[in-house]
Design an enzyme around this catalytic site. Sequence first.
Site, PDB file in Angstrom:
ATOM      1  N   LYS A  84       0.986  -1.234   0.226  1.00 12.46           N
ATOM      2  CA  LYS A  84      -0.132  -0.019   0.571  1.00 12.46           C
ATOM      3  C   LYS A  84       0.570   1.384  -0.294  1.00 12.46           C
ATOM      4  O   LYS A  84       1.933   0.767   0.109  1.00 12.46           O
ATOM      5  CB  LYS A  84      -1.010  -0.028   1.288  1.00 12.46           C
ATOM      6  CG  LYS A  84      -0.191   0.338   2.425  1.00 12.46           C
ATOM      7  CD  LYS A  84      -1.171  -0.194   3.331  1.00 12.46           C
ATOM      8  CE  LYS A  84       0.271  -0.073   5.013  1.00 12.46           C
ATOM      9  NZ  LYS A  84      -1.426  -0.554   6.052  1.00 12.46           N
TER      10      LYS A  84
ATOM     11  N   TYR B 239      12.895  32.149   5.672  1.00 13.16           N
ATOM     12  CA  TYR B 239      11.701  32.232   5.490  1.00 13.16           C
ATOM     13  C   TYR B 239      11.240  33.136   7.450  1.00 13.16           C
ATOM     14  O   TYR B 239      12.070  31.892   8.160  1.00 13.16           O
ATOM     15  CB  TYR B 239      10.310  31.075   5.478  1.00 13.16           C
ATOM     16  CG  TYR B 239      10.646  31.169   3.866  1.00 13.16           C
ATOM     17  CD1 TYR B 239      10.043  32.316   2.593  1.00 13.16           C
ATOM     18  CD2 TYR B 239       9.986  29.761   3.423  1.00 13.16           C
ATOM     19  CE1 TYR B 239       9.757  32.507   1.885  1.00 13.16           C
ATOM     20  CE2 TYR B 239      10.069  29.841   1.925  1.00 13.16           C
ATOM     21  CZ  TYR B 239       9.332  31.521   0.963  1.00 13.16           C
ATOM     22  OH  TYR B 239       9.698  30.636  -0.380  1.00 13.16           O
TER      23      TYR B 239
HETATM   24  C1  LIG Z   1      -0.374  -2.077   6.524  1.00  7.43           C
HETATM   25  C2  LIG Z   1      -0.496  -3.114   7.482  1.00  7.43           C
HETATM   26  C3  LIG Z   1      -0.252  -4.667   7.350  1.00  7.43           C
HETATM   27  C4  LIG Z   1       1.261  -4.167   7.100  1.00  7.43           C
HETATM   28  O1  LIG Z   1       1.971  -3.740   8.364  1.00  7.43           O
HETATM   29  P1  LIG Z   1       3.785  -3.704   8.829  1.00  7.43           P
HETATM   30  O2  LIG Z   1       3.035  -3.254   9.946  1.00  7.43           O
HETATM   31  O3  LIG Z   1       4.243  -2.188   8.472  1.00  7.43           O
HETATM   32  O4  LIG Z   1       4.296  -5.304   8.846  1.00  7.43           O
HETATM   33  C5  LIG Z   1      -0.750  -5.250   8.431  1.00  7.43           C
HETATM   34  N1  LIG Z   1      -1.995  -5.406   8.239  1.00  7.43           N
HETATM   35  C6  LIG Z   1      -2.339  -4.971   7.683  1.00  7.43           C
HETATM   36  C7  LIG Z   1      -4.324  -4.609   8.468  1.00  7.43           C
HETATM   37  C8  LIG Z   1      -2.212  -2.766   7.857  1.00  7.43           C
HETATM   38  O5  LIG Z   1      -3.346  -2.070   7.135  1.00  7.43           O
END
Ligand SMILES: *Cc1c(COP(=O)(O)O)cnc(C)c1O
Length: 369
Positions: A38, A264
Site C-alpha cells: 500500500k 523564511y
Molecule cells: C499496513 C498493514 C499491515 C502491514 O504492517 P507492517 O507493520 O508494515 O508489517 C498489515 N496488516 C494491515 C491490516 C495493515 O493495515
Amino acid sequence: MPKTTQTVLEIDLNALANNYQYLVSKVKPGTKFMAVVKAYGYGSDAVIIAKELVGLGIDYLAVAYTNEGETLRDAKIETPILVLHPLPVNFEKIVSRCLEPSIYSRKMLEEFIHFAEKNKQTNYPIHLKFNTGLNRLGFVENDLIFIDNLLSKTESVKVKSMFSHLAASEDLNEKEFTLNQIEAFNRISEKLISKIGYTPLLHCANTSGIVNYPDAHFNMVRSGIGLYGFGNDKKENSHLKPIATLKTIISQIHSIKKGESVGYNRGLIAEQDTRSATLPIGHADGISRSYGKGKGWVTINGEKAPILGNVCMDMIMVNVTNIDCEEGDEAIVFGCSNTAEELSAAINSISYELITSVSQRIKRVICRK
Ligand SMILES: *Cc1c(COP(=O)(O)O)cnc(C)c1O
C-alpha cells in the site's frame, strides 16, 4: 552507484530480496506470505516492488485502497490482491479488476453480497476482518451468527480468508494485550470454521507479529515494513536492510555572516559566521517542517549537516560550516547508515511516516547493490 545529479529515491531490489528471505526464515515452511504494498509500496514504487516480490515467491499482495489495486492490475500483475479498506462505492471496480475486498461490517457484508448476486458472481473471494482490540475496522465475535446466516443463503461469495490486526505487536510491554488478541483470534476463527464448514486462510501477524509472535503466524503472514527494511527493533533491524535511499545534491553554498539570517521568517539568525548549503528538497517532498531548526539533518561526505532555519516547500538549507564539501556534492537524507528510523525519531515520528511521505515528484531509481 554514480554520484547523483538531482534528488532521487534509490530503491535497492537486492535489499528487498534480503528482507523477504529473512522474514520467510521466521515462518514455518508452507506458511503463505502476503506482501503489503500500500501507499506506493511504503513510498517506494508499488508496481516494481510487487513484481519483484511475485518473482521471489510471495502468495498474496495487499493494498489499502481500491485504486492502489487497480494500478497493480494495470501493470499486469495477476497475483491475488487483498484490498484492506474498500468502500462500497468501489465494489464495481473491485469485481471488474479481480480485487478481493476485506469485509469488516454487517452493512458491508450485506451490500457486497447484494452486489455480487446482482452481478451473477459465484464464490467471489472475500476476506472477513475481525476486530480483536485495535478498535479500528472489523466484525466482533457477536457478528458470527449474522455472518453465518447471510453466507448460508448465498452462493455469490466465499470466505477466502479471515484475519485480524495486532495493535502493539512491536511493543513487548504490551505482550499480555497482544496474547489476548491472538487468543481471541483463535477462538473466533474456530467458531467461524465450524459454522461455514471449511477452513479459510487465517492471518493476523504483521512484520513485528512475525518476529515476536511465532504462535500467531497461522497459515499466512502479512508483512509491510519489514520488506522495506525496518523491524521496529534494533536486533531485527540488524537483519534487515532499508531498501530506499533518499539522496540530493548541493545546489549552492552561501557564507552567512554572524547576525545575518537564513530562510523564511528568518528562522535562523547566525550566532557566528556560518557556511550553508541549499538542497533541492523541501516539505513538499516529504521533509516535514518539523525537521527545521536543527531537529533534522542530512549527511554530506559522511558528516551530519543539520537543517538551518525553516524547511521551505522545495528547499532546505543545511549547516556545512565544518564539512569539506562543494556545490554538486551528494547529500543523503536517509538510507542504510543514516536511517529513516533515526531521522524520524528526531521529531517523535516513525520510519513508516517518513518513508511513505516521499513525494511522487521525486524520481525513483531502481538498483541492485
Ligand atoms: C499496513 C498493514 C499491515 C502491514 O504492517 P507492517 O507493520 O508494515 O508489517 C498489515 N496488516 C494491515 C491490516 C495493515 O493495515
